[in-house]
Design a protein around this motif. Structure first.
Motif, PDB file in Angstrom:
ATOM      1  N   PHE A  97      53.178 -35.437 -74.551  1.00  0.00           N
ATOM      2  CA  PHE A  97      53.681 -36.730 -74.506  1.00  0.00           C
ATOM      3  C   PHE A  97      53.363 -36.911 -75.643  1.00  0.00           C
ATOM      4  O   PHE A  97      54.310 -38.116 -76.803  1.00  0.00           O
ATOM      5  CB  PHE A  97      53.224 -37.488 -73.209  1.00  0.00           C
ATOM      6  CG  PHE A  97      54.075 -36.664 -71.932  1.00  0.00           C
ATOM      7  CD1 PHE A  97      54.784 -36.729 -71.986  1.00  0.00           C
ATOM      8  CD2 PHE A  97      52.882 -36.597 -70.831  1.00  0.00           C
ATOM      9  CE1 PHE A  97      55.421 -36.075 -70.510  1.00  0.00           C
ATOM     10  CE2 PHE A  97      53.267 -36.887 -69.616  1.00  0.00           C
ATOM     11  CZ  PHE A  97      54.504 -36.428 -69.314  1.00  0.00           C
ATOM     12  N   GLN A  98      52.442 -37.454 -76.370  1.00  0.00           N
ATOM     13  CA  GLN A  98      51.662 -37.551 -77.641  1.00  0.00           C
ATOM     14  C   GLN A  98      52.502 -37.869 -78.363  1.00  0.00           C
ATOM     15  O   GLN A  98      53.232 -38.371 -78.989  1.00  0.00           O
ATOM     16  CB  GLN A  98      50.553 -36.922 -78.083  1.00  0.00           C
ATOM     17  CG  GLN A  98      50.034 -37.580 -79.092  1.00  0.00           C
ATOM     18  CD  GLN A  98      48.379 -37.721 -79.688  1.00  0.00           C
ATOM     19  OE1 GLN A  98      48.229 -36.149 -79.461  1.00  0.00           O
ATOM     20  NE2 GLN A  98      47.629 -38.047 -78.992  1.00  0.00           N
ATOM     21  N   ARG A  99      53.551 -36.043 -78.348  1.00  0.00           N
ATOM     22  CA  ARG A  99      54.082 -35.788 -79.560  1.00  0.00           C
ATOM     23  C   ARG A  99      55.876 -36.415 -79.718  1.00  0.00           C
ATOM     24  O   ARG A  99      55.964 -36.812 -80.554  1.00  0.00           O
ATOM     25  CB  ARG A  99      54.305 -34.120 -79.578  1.00  0.00           C
ATOM     26  CG  ARG A  99      53.316 -33.162 -79.793  1.00  0.00           C
ATOM     27  CD  ARG A  99      53.902 -31.853 -79.754  1.00  0.00           C
ATOM     28  NE  ARG A  99      52.639 -30.908 -80.226  1.00  0.00           N
ATOM     29  CZ  ARG A  99      52.663 -30.157 -80.000  1.00  0.00           C
ATOM     30  NH1 ARG A  99      53.489 -29.007 -78.781  1.00  0.00           N
ATOM     31  NH2 ARG A  99      51.676 -28.645 -79.956  1.00  0.00           N
ATOM     32  N   ALA A 100      55.809 -37.049 -78.282  1.00  0.00           N
ATOM     33  CA  ALA A 100      57.633 -37.249 -78.236  1.00  0.00           C
ATOM     34  C   ALA A 100      57.013 -38.995 -78.102  1.00  0.00           C
ATOM     35  O   ALA A 100      57.984 -39.832 -77.707  1.00  0.00           O
ATOM     36  CB  ALA A 100      57.582 -37.191 -76.597  1.00  0.00           C
ATOM     37  N   GLN A 101      55.821 -38.995 -78.200  1.00  0.00           N
ATOM     38  CA  GLN A 101      55.399 -40.662 -79.029  1.00  0.00           C
ATOM     39  C   GLN A 101      55.732 -41.639 -76.933  1.00  0.00           C
ATOM     40  O   GLN A 101      56.294 -42.739 -77.026  1.00  0.00           O
ATOM     41  CB  GLN A 101      56.385 -41.053 -79.860  1.00  0.00           C
ATOM     42  CG  GLN A 101      55.923 -40.552 -80.970  1.00  0.00           C
ATOM     43  CD  GLN A 101      56.482 -41.360 -82.145  1.00  0.00           C
ATOM     44  OE1 GLN A 101      57.229 -42.544 -81.921  1.00  0.00           O
ATOM     45  NE2 GLN A 101      55.611 -41.492 -83.185  1.00  0.00           N
ATOM     46  N   HIS A 102      55.880 -40.723 -75.752  1.00  0.00           N
ATOM     47  CA  HIS A 102      55.542 -41.396 -74.870  1.00  0.00           C
ATOM     48  C   HIS A 102      53.712 -41.645 -74.583  1.00  0.00           C
ATOM     49  O   HIS A 102      53.262 -41.370 -73.876  1.00  0.00           O
ATOM     50  CB  HIS A 102      56.481 -40.325 -73.758  1.00  0.00           C
ATOM     51  CG  HIS A 102      57.255 -39.803 -73.972  1.00  0.00           C
ATOM     52  ND1 HIS A 102      58.005 -40.377 -74.343  1.00  0.00           N
ATOM     53  CD2 HIS A 102      58.240 -38.881 -73.875  1.00  0.00           C
ATOM     54  CE1 HIS A 102      59.605 -40.337 -74.742  1.00  0.00           C
ATOM     55  NE2 HIS A 102      59.555 -38.678 -73.858  1.00  0.00           N
ATOM     56  N   ARG A 103      53.998 -43.189 -74.567  1.00  0.00           N
ATOM     57  CA  ARG A 103      51.979 -43.350 -74.499  1.00  0.00           C
ATOM     58  C   ARG A 103      51.973 -43.954 -73.513  1.00  0.00           C
ATOM     59  O   ARG A 103      51.138 -44.464 -72.668  1.00  0.00           O
ATOM     60  CB  ARG A 103      52.226 -44.466 -75.395  1.00  0.00           C
ATOM     61  CG  ARG A 103      52.472 -44.279 -77.191  1.00  0.00           C
ATOM     62  CD  ARG A 103      51.039 -44.117 -77.754  1.00  0.00           C
ATOM     63  NE  ARG A 103      51.061 -43.468 -79.527  1.00  0.00           N
ATOM     64  CZ  ARG A 103      50.785 -42.631 -79.640  1.00  0.00           C
ATOM     65  NH1 ARG A 103      50.535 -41.412 -78.662  1.00  0.00           N
ATOM     66  NH2 ARG A 103      50.941 -42.028 -80.975  1.00  0.00           N
ATOM     67  N   ARG A 104      53.217 -44.382 -72.467  1.00  0.00           N
ATOM     68  CA  ARG A 104      52.384 -44.991 -71.043  1.00  0.00           C
ATOM     69  C   ARG A 104      53.837 -44.113 -70.171  1.00  0.00           C
ATOM     70  O   ARG A 104      54.600 -44.270 -70.042  1.00  0.00           O
ATOM     71  CB  ARG A 104      53.144 -46.529 -70.940  1.00  0.00           C
ATOM     72  CG  ARG A 104      52.049 -47.217 -72.443  1.00  0.00           C
ATOM     73  CD  ARG A 104      52.569 -48.581 -72.189  1.00  0.00           C
ATOM     74  NE  ARG A 104      53.585 -49.414 -71.230  1.00  0.00           N
ATOM     75  CZ  ARG A 104      52.191 -49.975 -70.467  1.00  0.00           C
ATOM     76  NH1 ARG A 104      51.025 -50.151 -71.243  1.00  0.00           N
ATOM     77  NH2 ARG A 104      53.124 -51.145 -69.261  1.00  0.00           N
ATOM     78  N   VAL A 105      52.765 -43.892 -69.321  1.00  0.00           N
ATOM     79  CA  VAL A 105      54.170 -42.568 -68.038  1.00  0.00           C
ATOM     80  C   VAL A 105      53.520 -43.389 -66.825  1.00  0.00           C
ATOM     81  O   VAL A 105      52.385 -44.079 -66.193  1.00  0.00           O
ATOM     82  CB  VAL A 105      53.302 -41.366 -68.584  1.00  0.00           C
ATOM     83  CG1 VAL A 105      54.101 -40.894 -69.996  1.00  0.00           C
ATOM     84  CG2 VAL A 105      52.158 -41.043 -68.253  1.00  0.00           C
ATOM     85  N   LEU A 106      54.145 -43.146 -66.288  1.00  0.00           N
ATOM     86  CA  LEU A 106      54.264 -42.953 -64.521  1.00  0.00           C
ATOM     87  C   LEU A 106      54.456 -41.747 -63.577  1.00  0.00           C
ATOM     88  O   LEU A 106      55.353 -40.764 -64.302  1.00  0.00           O
ATOM     89  CB  LEU A 106      55.326 -44.318 -63.865  1.00  0.00           C
ATOM     90  CG  LEU A 106      56.048 -43.994 -62.463  1.00  0.00           C
ATOM     91  CD1 LEU A 106      54.569 -45.032 -62.157  1.00  0.00           C
ATOM     92  CD2 LEU A 106      57.134 -45.120 -62.232  1.00  0.00           C
ATOM     93  N   ILE A 107      53.227 -41.625 -63.445  1.00  0.00           N
ATOM     94  CA  ILE A 107      53.174 -40.165 -62.488  1.00  0.00           C
ATOM     95  C   ILE A 107      53.646 -40.340 -61.326  1.00  0.00           C
ATOM     96  O   ILE A 107      52.950 -41.661 -60.304  1.00  0.00           O
ATOM     97  CB  ILE A 107      51.667 -39.430 -62.202  1.00  0.00           C
ATOM     98  CG1 ILE A 107      51.553 -39.311 -63.905  1.00  0.00           C
ATOM     99  CG2 ILE A 107      51.688 -38.303 -61.975  1.00  0.00           C
ATOM    100  CD1 ILE A 107      51.917 -38.924 -64.681  1.00  0.00           C
ATOM    101  N   LEU A 108      54.430 -39.837 -60.813  1.00  0.00           N
ATOM    102  CA  LEU A 108      55.345 -39.549 -58.920  1.00  0.00           C
ATOM    103  C   LEU A 108      54.401 -37.879 -58.929  1.00  0.00           C
ATOM    104  O   LEU A 108      55.225 -37.074 -59.918  1.00  0.00           O
ATOM    105  CB  LEU A 108      56.078 -40.172 -58.959  1.00  0.00           C
ATOM    106  CG  LEU A 108      57.067 -41.022 -59.316  1.00  0.00           C
ATOM    107  CD1 LEU A 108      58.539 -41.298 -58.747  1.00  0.00           C
ATOM    108  CD2 LEU A 108      56.275 -42.063 -59.032  1.00  0.00           C
ATOM    109  N   ALA A 109      53.537 -38.360 -58.336  1.00  0.00           N
ATOM    110  CA  ALA A 109      52.785 -36.910 -57.181  1.00  0.00           C
ATOM    111  C   ALA A 109      52.972 -36.341 -55.922  1.00  0.00           C
ATOM    112  O   ALA A 109      53.179 -37.718 -54.980  1.00  0.00           O
ATOM    113  CB  ALA A 109      51.305 -36.649 -57.734  1.00  0.00           C
ATOM    114  N   SER A 110      53.004 -35.791 -55.059  1.00  0.00           N
ATOM    115  CA  SER A 110      53.801 -34.620 -53.744  1.00  0.00           C
ATOM    116  C   SER A 110      51.652 -35.838 -54.064  1.00  0.00           C
ATOM    117  O   SER A 110      51.214 -34.819 -54.213  1.00  0.00           O
ATOM    118  CB  SER A 110      53.326 -33.241 -53.845  1.00  0.00           C
ATOM    119  OG  SER A 110      54.588 -32.562 -54.228  1.00  0.00           O
ATOM    120  N   GLU A 111      52.090 -36.315 -52.826  1.00  0.00           N
ATOM    121  CA  GLU A 111      50.949 -35.953 -50.896  1.00  0.00           C
ATOM    122  C   GLU A 111      49.880 -34.703 -51.190  1.00  0.00           C
ATOM    123  O   GLU A 111      50.921 -33.785 -50.682  1.00  0.00           O
ATOM    124  CB  GLU A 111      51.637 -36.903 -50.178  1.00  0.00           C
ATOM    125  CG  GLU A 111      50.569 -37.225 -49.117  1.00  0.00           C
ATOM    126  CD  GLU A 111      49.903 -38.199 -49.561  1.00  0.00           C
ATOM    127  OE1 GLU A 111      50.285 -39.579 -50.082  1.00  0.00           O
ATOM    128  OE2 GLU A 111      48.222 -38.811 -49.498  1.00  0.00           O
TER     129      GLU A 111
END
Ligand code: ZN
Length: 350
Positions: free
Chosen positions: A27-41
């Motif tokens: 993510f850092q390389r792609a300059q995605h600094r703020r991410v939303l995580i949708l994870a399996s319960e």
């Protein structure tokens, strides 16, 4: 038309052990600094922690961490409504449902989507559709291929083996779906995209040459499932990945008292329809011998009655979708196959 201008394929692809602990770096390389995580319960704590730690170490802000329990369209719409502002990327972490919801939300929001599967139970991790339920009914909705696919091979190998075998079944289905596609060309003039068909076929064979339940085999399985998604994107349809065997599985999903894993259903159906198609049966049989697919099915056999009913209604599942099941009434043949094929002896009860 140059189709390279029409399709979008993943920009970042990592298929290796330890990839999860490098998530933050990607993510850092792609300059995605703020991410939303949708994870399996219910995702194992260790997987969540590895992801969190990597993001933290690389100064990636998690603007939301949502646990996904079901893959309903209604739930996905609410999550989309409540999407935090200033999200750079959406991440699906875990099993198929979380990935399908994340993919769809990212598609609606026009945000880059990263698929980070914790198992390889089907080809949905990198397909251009999201499988969601609408009012309880399963639907395949248009979405886009992920911007990034991060398959931590060690994590996927540590998942229950039945999930891996389900992925093998979904992969075997490509051998029968491509044949159905060619039948549709010969009988209905439906155009076959040669390159997509070739890619689909080639990926299956690469795995079949070494279908072992180890890091290398898991890496080959992940790569094959991923490239199959790309094949669908290339031709703009699910034809290279889904044929009569998927129709039978969809029918089972709607009528069965207790539907099983997608890949177990389509894999078993692929073995049977390959006999209707009179092609590839021994290859599929050997693949399932080597991956212990049969024992897993035998440990929880299917209902013979439900399968015959599923085969009967399968041709009505999708409009204008020609397959071997459109050629003739195949129920009597399937009945004979179930009753006489030695490999199927322990796969069914009444
Ligand atoms: Zn499938």
């Amino acid at each position: 038309v140059n189709r390279s201008t029409l399709i979008s394929i993943p920009t970042l692809v990592r298929v290796k052990p330890g990839a999860l602990s490098r998530l933050g770096i990607y993510f850092q390389r792609a300059q995605h600094r703020r991410v939303l995580i949708l994870a399996s319960e219910g995702l194992p704590e260790e997987i969540c922690n590895t992801a969190r730690q990597s993001l933290q170490e690389n100064q990636i802000e998690v603007v939301g961490w949502i646990n996904i329990q079901d893959n309903s369209f209604e739930r996905a719409a609410l999550t989309f409504r409540d999407l935090p502002s200033k999200v750079d990327a959406v991440v699906g972490l875990g099993g198929g449902k979380a990935l399908d919801v994340a993919k769809y939300i990212a598609f609606l929001a026009r945000l880059p989507y990263y698929a980070v599967p914790s198992s390889l139970s089907n080809d949905g991790l990198c397909s251009p559709q999201s499988s969601l339920t609408i009012a309880g009914k399963r639907r395949s909705l248009s979405a886009a291929l992920p911007h990034g696919v991060v398959i931590d091979v060690a994590v996927c190998l540590a998942a229950p083996r039945i999930l891996w075998q389900s992925g093998v079944g979904d992969l075997a289905a490509k051998l029968t779906s491509v044949f159905d596609w060619k039948l549709a060309f010969h009988h209905k003039g439906e155009p076959v995209d040669d390159f997509a068909a070739l890619l689909s076929d080639a990926t299956v064979h690469q795995f079949m040459a070494r279908p072992d339940f180890d890091l290398t085999g898991t890496s080959l399985l992940g790569t094959a499932l991923l490239l199959n998604g790309v094949a669908m994107e290339i031709c703009g349809s699910s034809r290279p990945a889904s044929g009569s065997e998927h129709l039978i599985s969809h029918a089972l999903d709607s009528l069965s008292e207790r539907p099983r894993l997608h890949g177990l259903q389509v894999g078993l159906a692929a073995y049977m329809v390959s006999q209707l198609q009179q092609q590839r049966t021994s290859e599929i049989a050997e693949l399932f011998d080597r991956t212990d697919f049969w024992s897993t099915i035998a440990s929880d056999p299917f209902s013979r009655r439900e399968w015959l009913e599923a085969v009967r209604i399968a041709p009505t599942i999708k409009n204008d979708f020609f397959t071997v099941l459109s050629l003739r009434d195949c129920v009597p043949e399937i009945e004979r196959i179930i009753d006489t094929d030695p490999r199927l002896a322990k796969c069914f009860h009444d």
